[in-house]
Design an enzyme around this catalytic site. Structure first.
Site, PDB file in Angstrom:
ATOM      1  N   TYR A  45       0.858  -1.181   0.000  1.00 46.13           N
ATOM      2  CA  TYR A  45       0.000   0.000   0.000  1.00 46.13           C
ATOM      3  C   TYR A  45       0.899   1.238   0.000  1.00 46.13           C
ATOM      4  O   TYR A  45       1.305   1.735   1.063  1.00 46.13           O
ATOM      5  CB  TYR A  45      -0.901   0.033   1.232  1.00 46.13           C
ATOM      6  CG  TYR A  45      -1.975  -1.027   1.289  1.00 46.13           C
ATOM      7  CD1 TYR A  45      -2.326  -1.787   0.180  1.00 46.13           C
ATOM      8  CD2 TYR A  45      -2.657  -1.268   2.478  1.00 46.13           C
ATOM      9  CE1 TYR A  45      -3.314  -2.754   0.242  1.00 46.13           C
ATOM     10  CE2 TYR A  45      -3.653  -2.226   2.559  1.00 46.13           C
ATOM     11  CZ  TYR A  45      -3.980  -2.972   1.443  1.00 46.13           C
ATOM     12  OH  TYR A  45      -4.959  -3.917   1.530  1.00 46.13           O
ATOM     13  N   PRO A  89     -15.326  -3.332   0.349  1.00 44.79           N
ATOM     14  CA  PRO A  89     -16.704  -3.567   0.794  1.00 44.79           C
ATOM     15  C   PRO A  89     -17.729  -2.616   0.180  1.00 44.79           C
ATOM     16  O   PRO A  89     -18.926  -2.891   0.251  1.00 44.79           O
ATOM     17  CB  PRO A  89     -16.616  -3.353   2.305  1.00 44.79           C
ATOM     18  CG  PRO A  89     -15.491  -2.379   2.476  1.00 44.79           C
ATOM     19  CD  PRO A  89     -14.489  -2.769   1.434  1.00 44.79           C
ATOM     20  N   LEU A  90     -17.267  -1.522  -0.415  1.00 46.08           N
ATOM     21  CA  LEU A  90     -18.203  -0.528  -0.936  1.00 46.08           C
ATOM     22  C   LEU A  90     -18.297  -0.522  -2.456  1.00 46.08           C
ATOM     23  O   LEU A  90     -19.042   0.259  -3.028  1.00 46.08           O
ATOM     24  CB  LEU A  90     -17.806   0.880  -0.457  1.00 46.08           C
ATOM     25  CG  LEU A  90     -17.741   1.055   1.061  1.00 46.08           C
ATOM     26  CD1 LEU A  90     -17.320   2.470   1.421  1.00 46.08           C
ATOM     27  CD2 LEU A  90     -19.082   0.718   1.702  1.00 46.08           C
ATOM     28  N   GLY A 130     -17.755  -2.004 -10.381  1.00 42.40           N
ATOM     29  CA  GLY A 130     -16.393  -1.807  -9.897  1.00 42.40           C
ATOM     30  C   GLY A 130     -16.117  -0.393  -9.459  1.00 42.40           C
ATOM     31  O   GLY A 130     -14.987  -0.014  -9.189  1.00 42.40           O
TER      32      GLY A 130
END
Length: 301
Positions: A74, A224-225, A230
């Protein structure tokens, strides 16, 4: 219909979603925080000012978040999630669980994905994460698979199990795992958590969720959202919009509440670099959807 109004006056808290066990001796709020969006909006896209990212992390802990998910991959250029977490929160308060993932990494600074890591590289990656975060051990480390990964799971997961035996890892997990890979990993060492993609718009891993529920393994959905297209900005149809309007919440909060309703095994880790969205995400833990609304969301295809 919901308790979210009652909690607006006092402010949201991560414990509003309840708590659950993580492994044999840890307990975390069911609402955690994913650190991916701090150094980048998406892979290859820069994130917000690092000072804002640090502020969001500190606010998350103030709101009761005690489970932060990160990874060494990340990053955007020289801004990394691990460095931001250390800047914001070190020395870490007691009870704060920091989880990381190792597996295929990304080269710095260009961000190109590397080949899957072998056992020695996985051990090095764990040590690198510990150093970057200023930790002497991890509460949770996932072995992350690539799609259609048919490599030697036993050697790779076994390498992490050796670090667990040495006391450098408290609990082991798998990410992007099939039900078959989960079962294979369990034959090597206990699995405390599975982190797979799952949302209203992406439910292909239902069998893995069911296996986790049956075996009291934490299921931690990433992205999760994300909607069916996509894109987080794309609502999953008029049903989701209508439910959000009636509860006077955002579609994102409905999506998170739906995830929490699926199983007591679910731990959510929505990520954001926005202070306002952080508050919304934590507040979603107190949103209780009626059975009819849950059924309508389940029917979205």
């Amino acid at each position: 219909m919901t308790t979210i109004e009652d909690n607006r006056a006092r402010g949201p808290h991560a414990d509003d979603a309840g708590r659950r066990a993580l492994g044999e001796d840890l307990s975390v709020a069911r609402t955690g925080f994913g650190a991916m969006r701090l150094p980048m909006r998406d892979f290859g896209i820069p994130g917000v000012d690092p000072r804002q990212a640090v502020s969001v992390l500190r606010r998350a802990v103030e709101l009761g978040v005690d489970h932060i998910d990160t990874a060494a991959f990340y990053f955007h250029q020289d801004v990394t999630a691990n460095a931001l977490i250390r800047t914001a929160l070190h020395p870490y308060r007691d009870g704060l669980v920091i989880a990381t993932k190792v597996g295929p990494g990304r080269s710095r600074p260009d961000g190109e994905w590397l080949s899957p890591a072998g056992p020695a590289e996985l051990k090095t990656a764990v040590h690198d994460n510990l150093r970057e975060l200023g930790l002497d051990h991890f509460d949770l480390v996932y072995l992350r698979f690539q799609p259609h990964d048919d490599g030697d799971l036993a050697e790779r997961f076994g390498a992490l199990a050796e670090l667990r035996d040495e006391g450098l890892i408290r609990n082991l997990g798998v990410s992007n795992a099939t039900a078959v890979q989960l079962a294979e990993a369990q034959r090597i060492a206990p699995v405390a958590a599975v982190q797979n993609r799952f949302s209203v718009g992406s439910r292909t891993d239902r069998a893995v969720l069911e296996a986790c529920t049956e075996q009291s393994i934490a299921f931690v959905p990433y992205y999760p959202l994300v909607g069916k297209g996509g894109d987080e900005a794309v609502a999953d149809g008029a049903v989701l919009e209508e439910i959000a309007r009636r509860y006077e919440v955002s579609p994102a909060q409905v999506k998170l509440a739906w995830l929490l309703s699926l199983s007591p095994a679910v731990l959510i880790i929505p990520g954001t670099s926005s202070p306002a969205h952080l508050e919304e995400n934590v507040a979603a833990g107190s949103l209780k959807l009626d059975p009819a609304d849950l059924a309508a969301l389940d029917a979205i295809s």
